[in-house]
Design a protein around this motif. Structure first.
Motif, short mmCIF file in Angstrom:
data_model
loop_
_atom_site.label_atom_id
_atom_site.label_comp_id
_atom_site.label_asym_id
_atom_site.label_seq_id
_atom_site.Cartn_x
_atom_site.Cartn_y
_atom_site.Cartn_z
N ALA A 106 0.87 -1.28 0.01
CA ALA A 106 0.00 -0.07 0.01
C ALA A 106 0.89 1.28 -0.04
CB ALA A 106 -0.91 0.01 1.11
N THR A 107 1.97 1.29 0.74
CA THR A 107 2.51 2.48 0.88
C THR A 107 3.52 2.61 -0.58
OG1 THR A 107 3.21 1.99 3.24
CG2 THR A 107 4.69 3.36 2.41
N ALA A 108 4.10 1.60 -0.98
CA ALA A 108 4.91 1.70 -2.33
C ALA A 108 4.04 2.27 -3.37
CB ALA A 108 5.57 0.45 -2.40
N SER A 109 2.99 1.52 -3.68
CA SER A 109 2.10 1.92 -4.63
C SER A 109 1.32 3.32 -4.35
CB SER A 109 0.82 0.83 -4.80
OG SER A 109 -0.05 0.94 -3.30
N LEU A 110 1.19 3.64 -3.25
CA LEU A 110 0.78 5.09 -3.11
C LEU A 110 1.92 5.92 -3.43
CD1 LEU A 110 -1.55 6.88 -2.16
CD2 LEU A 110 -0.61 6.85 0.16
N ALA A 111 3.20 5.80 -3.14
CA ALA A 111 4.32 6.55 -3.49
C ALA A 111 4.44 6.70 -5.10
CB ALA A 111 5.72 6.18 -2.85
N VAL A 112 4.25 5.55 -5.67
CA VAL A 112 4.36 5.76 -7.11
C VAL A 112 3.05 6.52 -7.82
CG1 VAL A 112 4.30 4.30 -9.26
CG2 VAL A 112 5.62 3.36 -7.28
N TYR A 113 1.80 6.17 -7.27
CA TYR A 113 0.75 6.88 -7.74
C TYR A 113 1.10 8.40 -7.60
CZ TYR A 113 -4.00 8.78 -8.09
OH TYR A 113 -5.01 9.53 -8.24
N SER A 114 1.67 8.90 -6.42
CA SER A 114 1.45 10.29 -6.07
C SER A 114 2.66 10.91 -7.17
CB SER A 114 2.11 10.38 -4.70
OG SER A 114 3.22 10.16 -4.39
N ASN A 115 3.71 10.03 -7.50
CA ASN A 115 4.84 10.57 -8.23
C ASN A 115 3.94 10.44 -9.89
OD1 ASN A 115 6.72 11.18 -6.52
ND2 ASN A 115 7.35 8.85 -6.80
N ALA A 136 1.99 17.15 -10.51
CA ALA A 136 1.88 18.28 -11.81
C ALA A 136 2.63 19.42 -11.13
CB ALA A 136 0.31 18.64 -12.10
N LEU A 137 3.78 19.99 -12.03
CA LEU A 137 4.40 20.86 -11.58
C LEU A 137 3.63 22.44 -11.71
CD1 LEU A 137 7.51 20.39 -13.75
CD2 LEU A 137 7.44 20.21 -11.38
N PRO A 138 3.79 23.14 -10.72
CA PRO A 138 3.06 24.43 -10.72
C PRO A 138 3.26 25.20 -11.73
CG PRO A 138 4.72 24.49 -8.87
CD PRO A 138 4.80 22.92 -9.54
#
Length: 109
Positions: free
Chosen positions: A89-98, A102-104
């Motif tokens: 769960a932690t690894a997939s959430l990290a990959v999803y957030s990466n 979106a850059l500002p």
């Protein structure tokens, strides 16, 4: 598309954590009911031990010897499975957030 795959993995990992926690509380209940039947301890403390079972595994000792080995082995396996589900769960959430970062927007003055 790849982001949705990791979102699904996060949902699966989080669901596995919840399901494993519920099953392990049931196993801890069976261990503590055996302890209480053998001249046990305080019921309120037992409920707290069931909910926070990973931190109270050493306090779950005292069940009858015939059931203790099987139940403690099952509880140890659930602890490992819970750790693996947490890592997924932690690894997939990290990959999803990466993947969804979106850059500002650039502002020029």
């Amino acid at each position: 598309m790849l982001a949705w795959l990791f979102w699904g993995l996060w949902v699966a990992g989080a669901s596995a954590i919840v399901v494993l926690w519920v099953f392990s509380v049931g196993t801890a209940f069976r261990i503590l009911s055996g302890v209480r039947a053998g001249g046990g301890s305080n019921a309120a403390v037992d409920w707290i031990k069931m909910v926070v079972w990973p931190f109270a595994i050493r306090h779950l000792a005292g069940a009858p010897a015939d059931r203790a080995a099987n139940l403690s082995q099952r509880l140890s396996r659930m602890l490992v499975a819970l750790f693996v589900a947490f890592l997924v769960a932690t690894a997939s959430l990290a990959v999803y957030s990466n993947l969804t970062f979106a850059l500002p927007a650039q502002t020029h003055q």
